[in-house]
Design an enzyme around this catalytic site. Structure first.
Site, PDB file in Angstrom:
ATOM      1  N   ALA A 159       3.095  -3.322   8.558  1.00 31.45           N
ATOM      2  CA  ALA A 159       2.825  -4.585   7.856  1.00 31.45           C
ATOM      3  C   ALA A 159       3.088  -4.427   6.357  1.00 31.45           C
ATOM      4  O   ALA A 159       3.704  -5.292   5.725  1.00 31.45           O
ATOM      5  CB  ALA A 159       1.376  -5.016   8.089  1.00 31.45           C
ATOM      6  N   LYS A 160       2.642  -3.305   5.789  1.00 27.05           N
ATOM      7  CA  LYS A 160       2.746  -3.131   4.342  1.00 27.05           C
ATOM      8  C   LYS A 160       4.187  -2.900   3.886  1.00 27.05           C
ATOM      9  O   LYS A 160       4.557  -3.299   2.774  1.00 27.05           O
ATOM     10  CB  LYS A 160       1.828  -1.987   3.886  1.00 27.05           C
ATOM     11  CG  LYS A 160       0.327  -2.309   3.989  1.00 27.05           C
ATOM     12  CD  LYS A 160      -0.036  -3.593   3.242  1.00 27.05           C
ATOM     13  CE  LYS A 160      -1.524  -3.709   2.961  1.00 27.05           C
ATOM     14  NZ  LYS A 160      -1.866  -5.014   2.333  1.00 27.05           N
ATOM     15  N   SER A 220       0.861  -1.191   0.000  1.00 27.77           N
ATOM     16  CA  SER A 220       0.000   0.000   0.000  1.00 27.77           C
ATOM     17  C   SER A 220       0.888   1.228   0.000  1.00 27.77           C
ATOM     18  O   SER A 220       2.041   1.171   0.471  1.00 27.77           O
ATOM     19  CB  SER A 220      -0.870  -0.004   1.259  1.00 27.77           C
ATOM     20  OG  SER A 220      -1.468   1.266   1.453  1.00 27.77           O
ATOM     21  N   TYR A 239      -0.743  -0.956  10.162  1.00 27.32           N
ATOM     22  CA  TYR A 239      -0.929  -1.247   8.731  1.00 27.32           C
ATOM     23  C   TYR A 239       0.324  -0.855   7.932  1.00 27.32           C
ATOM     24  O   TYR A 239       0.789  -1.604   7.073  1.00 27.32           O
ATOM     25  CB  TYR A 239      -2.149  -0.465   8.261  1.00 27.32           C
ATOM     26  CG  TYR A 239      -2.611  -0.707   6.855  1.00 27.32           C
ATOM     27  CD1 TYR A 239      -3.249  -1.898   6.505  1.00 27.32           C
ATOM     28  CD2 TYR A 239      -2.455   0.272   5.867  1.00 27.32           C
ATOM     29  CE1 TYR A 239      -3.710  -2.101   5.206  1.00 27.32           C
ATOM     30  CE2 TYR A 239      -2.912   0.078   4.578  1.00 27.32           C
ATOM     31  CZ  TYR A 239      -3.546  -1.110   4.248  1.00 27.32           C
ATOM     32  OH  TYR A 239      -4.001  -1.307   2.976  1.00 27.32           O
TER      33      TYR A 239
HETATM   34  N1  LIG Z   1      -8.741  -0.079  -0.952  1.00 28.80           N
HETATM   35  C1  LIG Z   1      -7.598   0.586  -0.916  1.00 28.80           C
HETATM   36  O1  LIG Z   1      -7.559   1.814  -1.068  1.00 28.80           O
HETATM   37  C2  LIG Z   1      -6.298  -0.153  -0.697  1.00 28.80           C
HETATM   38  C3  LIG Z   1      -5.106   0.583  -0.826  1.00 28.80           C
HETATM   39  C4  LIG Z   1      -3.899  -0.068  -0.631  1.00 28.80           C
HETATM   40  C5  LIG Z   1      -3.875  -1.413  -0.338  1.00 28.80           C
HETATM   41  N2  LIG Z   1      -5.033  -2.097  -0.205  1.00 28.80           N
HETATM   42  C6  LIG Z   1      -4.927  -3.509   0.107  1.00 28.80           C
HETATM   43  O2  LIG Z   1      -5.574  -4.279  -0.879  1.00 28.80           O
HETATM   44  C7  LIG Z   1      -6.042  -5.504  -0.294  1.00 28.80           C
HETATM   45  C8  LIG Z   1      -7.520  -5.673  -0.590  1.00 28.80           C
HETATM   46  O3  LIG Z   1      -8.235  -4.612   0.045  1.00 28.80           O
HETATM   47  P1  LIG Z   1      -9.688  -4.130  -0.432  1.00 28.80           P
HETATM   48  O4  LIG Z   1      -9.647  -2.655  -0.464  1.00 28.80           O
HETATM   49  O5  LIG Z   1     -10.105  -4.894  -1.630  1.00 28.80           O
HETATM   50  O6  LIG Z   1     -10.541  -4.540   0.865  1.00 28.80           O
HETATM   51  P2  LIG Z   1     -11.940  -5.323   1.019  1.00 28.80           P
HETATM   52  O7  LIG Z   1     -12.344  -5.111   2.430  1.00 28.80           O
HETATM   53  O8  LIG Z   1     -12.880  -4.918  -0.065  1.00 28.80           O
HETATM   54  O9  LIG Z   1     -11.519  -6.848   0.785  1.00 28.80           O
HETATM   55  C9  LIG Z   1     -10.669  -7.534   1.676  1.00 28.80           C
HETATM   56  C10 LIG Z   1     -11.130  -8.986   1.776  1.00 28.80           C
HETATM   57  O10 LIG Z   1     -10.220  -9.675   2.649  1.00 28.80           O
HETATM   58  C11 LIG Z   1     -10.975 -10.555   3.464  1.00 28.80           C
HETATM   59  N3  LIG Z   1     -10.218 -10.859   4.692  1.00 28.80           N
HETATM   60  C12 LIG Z   1     -10.023 -10.072   5.772  1.00 28.80           C
HETATM   61  N4  LIG Z   1      -9.301 -10.718   6.701  1.00 28.80           N
HETATM   62  C13 LIG Z   1      -9.029 -11.958   6.199  1.00 28.80           C
HETATM   63  C14 LIG Z   1      -8.311 -13.093   6.688  1.00 28.80           C
HETATM   64  N5  LIG Z   1      -7.725 -13.092   7.896  1.00 28.80           N
HETATM   65  N6  LIG Z   1      -8.227 -14.179   5.893  1.00 28.80           N
HETATM   66  C15 LIG Z   1      -8.816 -14.207   4.669  1.00 28.80           C
HETATM   67  N7  LIG Z   1      -9.524 -13.178   4.164  1.00 28.80           N
HETATM   68  C16 LIG Z   1      -9.615 -12.054   4.924  1.00 28.80           C
HETATM   69  C17 LIG Z   1     -12.280  -9.808   3.736  1.00 28.80           C
HETATM   70  O11 LIG Z   1     -13.322 -10.686   4.142  1.00 28.80           O
HETATM   71  C18 LIG Z   1     -12.542  -9.137   2.382  1.00 28.80           C
HETATM   72  O12 LIG Z   1     -13.369  -9.913   1.540  1.00 28.80           O
HETATM   73  C19 LIG Z   1      -5.705  -5.409   1.189  1.00 28.80           C
HETATM   74  O13 LIG Z   1      -4.470  -6.045   1.430  1.00 28.80           O
HETATM   75  C20 LIG Z   1      -5.552  -3.919   1.402  1.00 28.80           C
HETATM   76  O14 LIG Z   1      -4.745  -3.652   2.517  1.00 28.80           O
HETATM   77  C21 LIG Z   1      -6.242  -1.502  -0.390  1.00 28.80           C
END
Ligand SMILES: NC(=O)c1ccc[n+]([C@@H]2O[C@H](COP(=O)([O-])OP(=O)(O)OC[C@H]3O[C@@H](n4cnc5c(N)ncnc54)[C@H](O)[C@@H]3O)[C@@H](O)[C@H]2O)c1
Length: 250
Positions: A156-157, A141, A153
């Site tokens: 971790a990232k 991220s 976060y």
């Molecule tokens: N949305 C953003 O702006 C953004 C930006 C940077 C990074 N990210 C990263 O992208 C990835 C996806 O995020 P997103 O925005 O699609 O979020 P989201 O909440 O839409 O999807 C995340 C999914 O992960 C599942 N999950 C959570 N804990 C879990 C576990 N212990 N085991 C298995 N599944 C689990 C949830 O049930 C959910 O379906 C994440 O790693 C997030 O940190 C997102």
């Protein structure tokens, strides 16, 4: 159709970036195992891909639990006979200023993102080393670079970037690449929750971001899925240990 005959496993694939990635990999020809801690959304995402003519299964898995991660990889291999691509999208946030952050919220975020990415990569590489090929794509991220209220976060990232560089060194000799995609602001349930916590509407947060970002919009899950698909394909066969920021900005 760069991924014909390939088998992919996408964690956190029930929603958001993971769901868009699973769809994209399936569109490019891969059979996809969609894993999520919420089995219902994993099954629904897999059903959607099957309706569109693709091959997919849903798997329930908490990525912070080694036994469940090993079972998830075993289920993928028993269903589709191999494992070529791992994408680790499972994630959550528990934001707070560092001085107020609870030990539980620190542990949950580190365990889900950093330990989860490690456990998934470890279980996947055991299959990929035998195949002498593989693609691992971990999700970081822009918060890795530091973000107020996200000590857990962010740590971790950034840890995930170090993990990927190390795995790239260890696994290169087996033709396994390990790369990282680091998204910026992407419109998903995760960023909707952030807006709620900040006491503003999602539209206000979107507009505020778009007003200052060089590419004047927030990202969509499909923007990230495209970058992941590149790392998952043979187009990226000599690219490893890299972090690609997908943020509409340098
Ligand atoms: N949305 C953003 O702006 C953004 C930006 C940077 C990074 N990210 C990263 O992208 C990835 C996806 O995020 P997103 O925005 O699609 O979020 P989201 O909440 O839409 O999807 C995340 C999914 O992960 C599942 N999950 C959570 N804990 C879990 C576990 N212990 N085991 C298995 N599944 C689990 C949830 O049930 C959910 O379906 C994440 O790693 C997030 O940190 C997102």
């Amino acid at each position: 159709m760069r991924l014909q005959e390939k088998v992919a496993l996408v964690t956190g694939g029930g929603r958001g970036i993971g769901a868009a990635t699973a769809r994209r990999l399936a569109q490019e020809g891969a059979a996809v195992a969609i894993a999520d801690i919420d089995q219902e959304v994993a099954d629904a995402a897999a059903a959607g891909i099957r309706q569109d003519g693709g091959r997919a299964i849903g798997v329930g898995c908490d990525v912070s639990r080694k036994d469940q991660v090993e079972a998830m990889v075993a289920r993928t291999v028993s269903e589709f006979s191999r494992l070529d691509i791992l994408v680790t999208c499972a994630g959550l946030i528990r934001d707070n200023l560092a001085h107020k952050m609870s030990e539980e919220d620190w542990d949950l975020v580190i365990d889900t993102h950093l330990k989860g990415s490690f456990l998934c990569a470890q279980a996947a590489q055991a299959v990929m080393v035998k195949q002498r090929s593989g693609r691992i794509v971990l999700i970081s991220s822009t918060s890795a670079l530091g973000n107020r209220g996200q000590a857990n976060y962010s740590a971790a990232k950034m840890g995930i970037q170090g993990l990927a560089r190390t795995l790239a060194l260890e696994l290169g000799r087996y033709e396994i690449t390990v790369n990282v995609v680091a998204p910026g602001f992407i419109a998903t349930r995760m960023t909707e929750a952030t807006a709620e916590r900040m006491g503003i509407t999602f539209e206000q947060m979107r507009d505020g971001f778009a007003a200052t970002n060089p590419i004047a919009r927030v990202g969509e899950p499909e923007d990230v899925a495209g970058a992941i698909a590149f790392f998952a394909s043979d187009d990226a066969s000599y690219v490893t240990g890299q972090t690609l920021y997908v943020r509409g900005a340098p």
